[in-house]
Design a protein around this motif. Structure first.
Motif, PDB file in Angstrom:
ATOM      1  N   SER A  46       3.142   5.356  60.765  1.00  0.00           N
ATOM      2  CA  SER A  46       1.982   4.752  61.409  1.00  0.00           C
ATOM      3  C   SER A  46       0.744   5.543  61.043  1.00  0.00           C
ATOM      4  CB  SER A  46       2.188   4.759  62.938  1.00  0.00           C
ATOM      5  OG  SER A  46       0.961   4.588  63.611  1.00  0.00           O
ATOM      6  N   LEU A  47      -0.321   4.817  60.788  1.00  0.00           N
ATOM      7  CA  LEU A  47      -1.633   5.447  60.568  1.00  0.00           C
ATOM      8  C   LEU A  47      -2.511   5.309  61.801  1.00  0.00           C
ATOM      9  CD1 LEU A  47      -2.252   4.131  56.945  1.00  0.00           C
ATOM     10  CD2 LEU A  47      -1.594   6.449  57.613  1.00  0.00           C
ATOM     11  N   VAL A  48      -1.919   4.809  62.881  1.00  0.00           N
ATOM     12  CA  VAL A  48      -2.706   4.504  64.085  1.00  0.00           C
ATOM     13  C   VAL A  48      -2.055   5.141  65.318  1.00  0.00           C
ATOM     14  CG1 VAL A  48      -3.804   2.425  63.189  1.00  0.00           C
ATOM     15  CG2 VAL A  48      -1.507   2.250  64.192  1.00  0.00           C
ATOM     16  N   SER A  49      -1.678   6.407  65.188  1.00  0.00           N
ATOM     17  CA  SER A  49      -1.024   7.131  66.282  1.00  0.00           C
ATOM     18  C   SER A  49      -1.927   8.265  66.749  1.00  0.00           C
ATOM     19  CB  SER A  49       0.326   7.684  65.806  1.00  0.00           C
ATOM     20  OG  SER A  49       1.227   6.653  65.498  1.00  0.00           O
ATOM     21  N   PRO A  50      -2.813   8.002  67.698  1.00  0.00           N
ATOM     22  CA  PRO A  50      -3.769   9.027  68.127  1.00  0.00           C
ATOM     23  C   PRO A  50      -3.088  10.333  68.537  1.00  0.00           C
ATOM     24  CG  PRO A  50      -4.396   6.918  69.035  1.00  0.00           C
ATOM     25  CD  PRO A  50      -3.052   6.720  68.375  1.00  0.00           C
ATOM     26  N   GLY A  51      -3.641  11.425  68.054  1.00  0.00           N
ATOM     27  CA  GLY A  51      -3.126  12.747  68.395  1.00  0.00           C
ATOM     28  C   GLY A  51      -2.137  13.279  67.378  1.00  0.00           C
ATOM     29  N   ARG A  71      -6.005  11.752  74.441  1.00  0.00           N
ATOM     30  CA  ARG A  71      -7.084  10.765  74.572  1.00  0.00           C
ATOM     31  C   ARG A  71      -8.028  10.954  73.400  1.00  0.00           C
ATOM     32  NH1 ARG A  71      -6.973   9.256  80.214  1.00  0.00           N
ATOM     33  NH2 ARG A  71      -5.915  10.846  81.451  1.00  0.00           N
ATOM     34  N   ARG A  72      -8.264   9.878  72.662  1.00  0.00           N
ATOM     35  CA  ARG A  72      -9.233   9.942  71.569  1.00  0.00           C
ATOM     36  C   ARG A  72     -10.628  10.152  72.150  1.00  0.00           C
ATOM     37  NH1 ARG A  72      -9.855   4.893  68.675  1.00  0.00           N
ATOM     38  NH2 ARG A  72     -11.190   6.124  67.320  1.00  0.00           N
ATOM     39  N   GLY A  73     -11.372  11.060  71.550  1.00  0.00           N
ATOM     40  CA  GLY A  73     -12.692  11.296  72.117  1.00  0.00           C
ATOM     41  C   GLY A  73     -13.714  11.792  71.118  1.00  0.00           C
ATOM     42  N   GLY A  74     -13.286  12.006  69.901  1.00  0.00           N
ATOM     43  CA  GLY A  74     -14.254  12.412  68.907  1.00  0.00           C
ATOM     44  C   GLY A  74     -14.716  13.852  69.020  1.00  0.00           C
ATOM     45  N   THR A  75     -13.988  14.672  69.756  1.00  0.00           N
ATOM     46  CA  THR A  75     -14.385  16.072  69.855  1.00  0.00           C
ATOM     47  C   THR A  75     -13.502  16.907  68.926  1.00  0.00           C
ATOM     48  OG1 THR A  75     -12.814  16.869  71.498  1.00  0.00           O
ATOM     49  CG2 THR A  75     -14.706  15.593  72.306  1.00  0.00           C
ATOM     50  N   GLN A 128       0.996   4.069  84.856  1.00  0.00           N
ATOM     51  CA  GLN A 128      -0.321   3.846  85.450  1.00  0.00           C
ATOM     52  C   GLN A 128      -1.430   4.013  84.404  1.00  0.00           C
ATOM     53  OE1 GLN A 128      -0.724   6.414  88.924  1.00  0.00           O
ATOM     54  NE2 GLN A 128      -2.811   6.906  88.262  1.00  0.00           N
ATOM     55  N   ILE A 129      -1.295   5.023  83.558  1.00  0.00           N
ATOM     56  CA  ILE A 129      -2.279   5.261  82.501  1.00  0.00           C
ATOM     57  C   ILE A 129      -2.328   4.075  81.539  1.00  0.00           C
ATOM     58  CG2 ILE A 129      -2.565   6.615  80.367  1.00  0.00           C
ATOM     59  CD1 ILE A 129      -1.870   9.098  82.040  1.00  0.00           C
ATOM     60  N   ILE A 130      -1.165   3.580  81.190  1.00  0.00           N
ATOM     61  CA  ILE A 130      -1.116   2.436  80.277  1.00  0.00           C
ATOM     62  C   ILE A 130      -1.675   1.195  80.962  1.00  0.00           C
ATOM     63  CG2 ILE A 130       0.451   0.881  79.044  1.00  0.00           C
ATOM     64  CD1 ILE A 130       2.290   3.382  78.639  1.00  0.00           C
ATOM     65  N   ALA A 131      -1.255   0.971  82.206  1.00  0.00           N
ATOM     66  CA  ALA A 131      -1.713  -0.218  82.931  1.00  0.00           C
ATOM     67  C   ALA A 131      -3.228  -0.201  83.122  1.00  0.00           C
ATOM     68  CB  ALA A 131      -1.005  -0.311  84.287  1.00  0.00           C
ATOM     69  N   ASN A 132      -3.792   0.982  83.289  1.00  0.00           N
ATOM     70  CA  ASN A 132      -5.249   1.111  83.439  1.00  0.00           C
ATOM     71  C   ASN A 132      -5.993   0.948  82.129  1.00  0.00           C
ATOM     72  OD1 ASN A 132      -4.815   1.710  86.076  1.00  0.00           O
ATOM     73  ND2 ASN A 132      -5.246   3.904  85.905  1.00  0.00           N
ATOM     74  N   GLY A 133      -5.265   0.772  81.050  1.00  0.00           N
ATOM     75  CA  GLY A 133      -5.927   0.635  79.763  1.00  0.00           C
ATOM     76  C   GLY A 133      -6.402   1.952  79.171  1.00  0.00           C
ATOM     77  N   GLU A 134      -5.935   3.064  79.710  1.00  0.00           N
ATOM     78  CA  GLU A 134      -6.462   4.355  79.261  1.00  0.00           C
ATOM     79  C   GLU A 134      -6.039   4.714  77.843  1.00  0.00           C
ATOM     80  OE1 GLU A 134      -6.321   7.578  82.176  1.00  0.00           O
ATOM     81  OE2 GLU A 134      -6.038   6.092  83.743  1.00  0.00           O
ATOM     82  N   SER A 143      -2.456   8.360  73.358  1.00  0.00           N
ATOM     83  CA  SER A 143      -1.001   8.357  73.269  1.00  0.00           C
ATOM     84  C   SER A 143      -0.418   9.064  74.493  1.00  0.00           C
ATOM     85  CB  SER A 143      -0.538   9.111  72.013  1.00  0.00           C
ATOM     86  OG  SER A 143      -1.006   8.501  70.838  1.00  0.00           O
ATOM     87  N   VAL A 144       0.819   8.681  74.814  1.00  0.00           N
ATOM     88  CA  VAL A 144       1.568   9.402  75.844  1.00  0.00           C
ATOM     89  C   VAL A 144       2.974   9.664  75.334  1.00  0.00           C
ATOM     90  CG1 VAL A 144       0.308   8.603  77.889  1.00  0.00           C
ATOM     91  CG2 VAL A 144       2.137   7.185  76.956  1.00  0.00           C
ATOM     92  N   ALA A 145       3.554  10.793  75.761  1.00  0.00           N
ATOM     93  CA  ALA A 145       4.904  11.152  75.315  1.00  0.00           C
ATOM     94  C   ALA A 145       5.634  11.863  76.438  1.00  0.00           C
ATOM     95  CB  ALA A 145       4.824  12.042  74.076  1.00  0.00           C
ATOM     96  N   TRP A 146       6.948  11.670  76.487  1.00  0.00           N
ATOM     97  CA  TRP A 146       7.753  12.215  77.578  1.00  0.00           C
ATOM     98  C   TRP A 146       9.164  12.510  77.087  1.00  0.00           C
ATOM     99  CZ3 TRP A 146      11.910   9.892  80.552  1.00  0.00           C
ATOM    100  CH2 TRP A 146      12.229  10.579  81.746  1.00  0.00           C
ATOM    101  N   ASP A 147       9.824  13.450  77.745  1.00  0.00           N
ATOM    102  CA  ASP A 147      11.196  13.833  77.409  1.00  0.00           C
ATOM    103  C   ASP A 147      11.922  14.200  78.702  1.00  0.00           C
ATOM    104  OD1 ASP A 147      13.548  15.114  76.638  1.00  0.00           O
ATOM    105  OD2 ASP A 147      12.616  16.183  74.984  1.00  0.00           O
TER     106      ASP A 147
END
Lengths: 384, 384, 384, 384
Positions: B255-260, D290-294, D155-161, D275-279
């Motif tokens: 994927s080229l669209v996987s933020p982070g 979170r993409r933010g351009g910083t 919740q993060i996904i549902a909020n569109g974050e 993106s979100v990730a869990w294990d």
């Protein structure tokens, strides 16, 4: 017919480098000098590999061919005396540092010296004063200052992004002295071989160290095992509590007998607004926490390899990570520019003042361990 | 009097390299060619930087000076025709690969080519056949094969240390195409720009890929955004289930669209006796699990930078970690030796057969996505 | 017709528990007492929840209903006097520990007390002596001793698997005091609220602490902010170098002002044959390194949740990980068995001797910080 | 005189629970029923442990005493018929699910069932339809939905974050079937025992699964080794590419033969904004980007144990982390409240519709593996 054109030569001014030493550090410095010309492009100058010296004739002659130095000698004085040498770069055994670098200063050369600057704090301070007096540029090789992640941390702290510093801890652990029967690849003790790096990072990132309380142990390295007579050479571990200017307290520990820790220079700094943490074994990553009152806070793992990151920018695209030697390359590129443009060494780079200060902290730690008291580190005269 | 001696020149035979391309990959290859001489020492030969070509005159002329190539041209044919060029190394834009490399093969040059070998599987196969027929040595730049941790994994698997392979998963994720409004730095789609690396790692470590079931998406990259007309260029993500020779199944996604995920080529391979896992963002580390029936089992984090590790050995001491570019340096050093000693390319290195195979898997994935069926990858004639 | 049978009652002997406190720790202890009967099965006894006390009538009455204690009072003396109470378990505010526990000892009750045992080392030592003299069983709630990973580390060290200890470092960092304007949820300073846990882990795993050199800071917590007049309450950070019996040195630091560190009790211990490391924020994992001379060494991440792991065994299958409260449950299960079978408390569990020792180290640290000297910790009379 | 007061009884209404099963899952459910009353306080109701059934008389009788059920039987029909049982909770062997739960539905009981709902998709769908028709509340035990970190991700996904979802990958790996000579603790194959959890997480977090392409392998588990005749029982690994509603693609794989992976249910979801990730092996942590351009972006490691986190709030303070069993406790607390207040089960909780859907995906995967085509999952009639 072929349209092949002959290439225009690189006509940037050459700054002549003369090396003492061709071992691990000689390789690291030579690699830096050969890499700088095309990575730091267009740049203002290029290093010229003029001369290299070392004790063993066959080895130094081979190193000259291998790395491309024009001349070689078994006597460092010849390198100091070489008119084309602008910068004397001492990466030889520790006991060669003080005499050769002092001679180079007296010859008006700019000077670069691997850590520790000198076996004793007094000699290190003397070198710093002599270099200042001679008006030459000077650099102590605290190469870890030039990791992009360390520079980002420095910048974050300097910008006030983590606020007032509350506590900090630094460690440098390696394992190679653990085996009491193994050959001792270096006689240098834990404080001088790795501890000074941790001390220097603490000074760079938190502030001046004003006092030290320490315990020092030698569980593995007995007196008989050591060739020399320097007590510092026998130090396997040192544990320190340090007081920084402004009242911040922290710990610094170093050990050559920590199995599994190959090259772990690591620190964490906590401030009123956030924290930063770093580990040399994962050197491209800076972990940053910013207080913000949200429910998704935590340490962010930043891979410090973006074009927006100082010292990562000259290299590769996003997250094409850098290795250990890039610290030396970045560091010597900085010094090259300072010499070529007659601009100051620093503020990121360590001068001889920083090298001397680290040696003073080592001396204070050894006295504290010996006497069982908190020891103040004396103010460095004429310090920067 | 000074005892400075003039340095004996490096009299190892020079293998002439001619490059097409001076961008990111041109920099990586030039860096490799300039670093190999003193890192792979004494070695059997040294690269000679003979000529470089590229489309823009000012840029290629500057690159020639910067990296030290003797000559330059805006026409790659001049480089192919240069008698001193032994190796034609194509690192130009994707659409230059097939024609220039084919010309070089016909001119009897040894050939190195960045991935993907060609825009279509057919052209890639044709290149592989032509190179074989011409008897020249050929290398596809799957540089990640030359990371010390990947080679250690390959060796562990080949030695049977993790037993029969049970399942494997590979991913390669980047984020730079996520912004639909951002400039598109490269028109190459996910499968050809990064997917082929994941496919190649899978083939190297698990075995030949026999069939593919895939879904392909373009959530960000619309047709209008692309300059070209290649459907492959629009691919933002690909998800594949692959069947390996011997009946092992696994997943590969890119994927080229996987933020982070800046540069995450990562995999995990599970076998009957253990598992190995790796991530390019932490490229010096291999995680190894060995089944043993004890209560202190788990994944061991091995920093693959010991002198006992192949490809780490030429570099620095224990855990003085390597960066991304060391893959290219190690890879081109291998090819240099193969050319100089007329020995085979491989088994670690990827030949054009490997490059062609990766393109065939890409083609199969695109067909599977299109047709909704599992697609067999055809056997590669004359494959190694 | 239904074949439903009436269930045979649990006829194991009940050990009567009386609590002082119903807050966070009251919840943790009550949860333990209610969970032990079916997790530690068949076991030798079950806790009987006899009585609970606390200052606020409505709250303690509600807690009694909520947790199932038979009786309640606003006066802890009533609980001490209750004939059915075999064990007095003090989890109230710190200033209630010494008087209530001393009264319980005098009443011949077995005693459990949350840390710190008492506000001063003298009172803590007095409690330990009184409990010994009374012949009652006593437990200081150093619950982290009862994490399966900590017990595995203890066992590995005791078995000599990491050899002679060379160096160790312990930290306990939290962040909740960072905000100078925030409400202060607890007046207890860093050494007494969390530092004692780090000190206790150091004593458990490395050995007796013989001397301390410390710096203490209060960057956030001013005198005016504190309700009480205990200097210890104002401590935000403490940094210590400690000397262990046998000559090992290490560091211990604690801080309540470390942003991002939610609950990080972490340590690493290096020995001649290996190392172990642990972090409470990832409490199920023990990292173990064993020296072995191979090229695949490193720290192994062991998830300590196998049936072969002491204290994990009573719980869930492999890697169905445990949470924070399981330390308390395991700890009180151990004490219950010690009381029921009249067997010793320990060696894993902390007695009042351990609680008193931790307080002595705290006292020594405060004196060292004040006087600028290394301070010996006095030998604990009658210690275990 | 003592002021001890008798405790007021817990007068919240009791919801009667009847269990089938007393093994691992019986323990987990019983633990939940006994913990809910004081953790979910004040709450609207409390579970009453009415009856338990199981095949072996001695074992079920012991379990009744151990966990505090009032009655027991070796016949689940007795539990279904018990008038005080409001909720029939089936945690017995897989082949008991469908018949007992169908009987309970017909008896008008609310029903809870461990996964997989039934051995075939048809039976699972039938159960879902029957439960709907009977108007009883129904819950499939996808307990991982009730981890605080999973709920935060939802919740993060549902909020569109994290914006529009681009790609996702899910895996569930365990190791216990690796040894071909070891006893087989469970006959349930990889898809039904763990794959359904990964499928359910994918549906919860990304959306409905519309089609599947799969490969299935049985490298270890031969036919002769299995007692039963269900092909699903022999599945050691399954690798799937799945198409979600809306055009998102992803991978799901599961394996019972992945050495070192004790209980790794792990996923990563990439969207247009983050993106979100869990294990599950580190279940308290959610990694969020979170993409933010910083220039300080990266994955933030969030320990999801703050009072602001749903489902962490009822438990312990900041970063006093939860264990595996808390998922079951949180899940049954939700169902208890739904029954007591006649409110809907969900949206976080999985109903029988979700259980049936997971079984349909399993069926589609088995057919795809068999036939070599992408298989559409049929729309679930009357689905929620």
């Amino acid at each position: 017919v072929s349209a092949l054109q002959d290439t225009r030569p690189d006509d940037r001014p050459g700054i002549g480098f003369g090396l003492l030493g061709y071992g691990f550090m000689g390789k690291a410095h030579s690699n830096a000098l050969r890499t700088i010309p095309y990575i730091f492009w267009p740049g203002v100058a290029r290093p010229a590999l003029v001369a290299i010296s070392g004790r063993t004739e066959a080895s130094v002659a081979e190193a000259a061919t291998r790395y491309g130095f024009a001349r070689w000698s078994t006597d460092w004085q010849d390198v100091v005396d070489d008119d084309e040498v602008d910068v004397f770069d001492c990466v030889g055994p520790d006991d060669t540092h003080a005499p050769s670098v002092m001679a180079a200063i007296r010859a008006g050369k700019h000077v670069v010296c691997e850590k520790p600057l000198a076996p004793t704090a007094e000699e290190a301070v003397e070198l710093a004063r002599a270099a200042d007096a001679a008006g030459v540029k000077h650099l102590t090789c605290f190469n870890y200052r030039f990791m992009p992640a360390v520079q980002l941390a420095h910048q974050i702290i300097a910008n006030g992004e983590i606020g007032e510093i509350h506590q900090a801890r630094f460690r440098y652990s390696q394992e190679w002295r653990t085996d009491p029967d193994g050959a001792l690849p270096s006689p240098v003790g834990a404080l001088n071989i790795i501890g000074v790096h941790a001390i220097d990072q603490a000074r760079l990132l938190v502030g001046e160290i004003e006092n030290v309380s320490a315990l020092i142990t030698s569980p593995v390295t007995t007196e008989s095992r050591m060739a020399g007579d320097q007590p510092a050479e026998r130090i396997d571990t040192a544990a320190m509590v340090v007081g920084f200017a402004g009242g911040v307290a922290g710990t610094i520990d170093c050990s050559l007998v920590s199995p599994g820790r190959k090259n772990q220079l690591a620190w964490e700094i906590n401030g009123s607004k956030g924290s930063v943490a770093w580990d040399l074994e994962d050197l491209n990553v800076l972990r940053i926490h910013r207080r913000g009152g949200t429910d998704t806070e935590g340490f962010t793992k930043v891979i410090v390899n973006e074009s927006s990151h100082r010292l990562a920018a000259p290299w590769w695209p996003s997250a094409h990570i850098l290795g250990w030697e890039h610290g030396h390359i970045n560091m010597l590129a900085h010094f090259l520019e300072a010499v070529a443009t007659d601009s100051p060494v620093g503020p990121y780079a360590a001068t001889f003042h920083d090298g001397a200060r680290a040696s003073q902290v080592v001396a204070a730690a050894m006295r504290s361990a010996d006497e069982g008291v908190r020891v103040d580190v004396p103010a460095l005269e004429g310090g920067d």
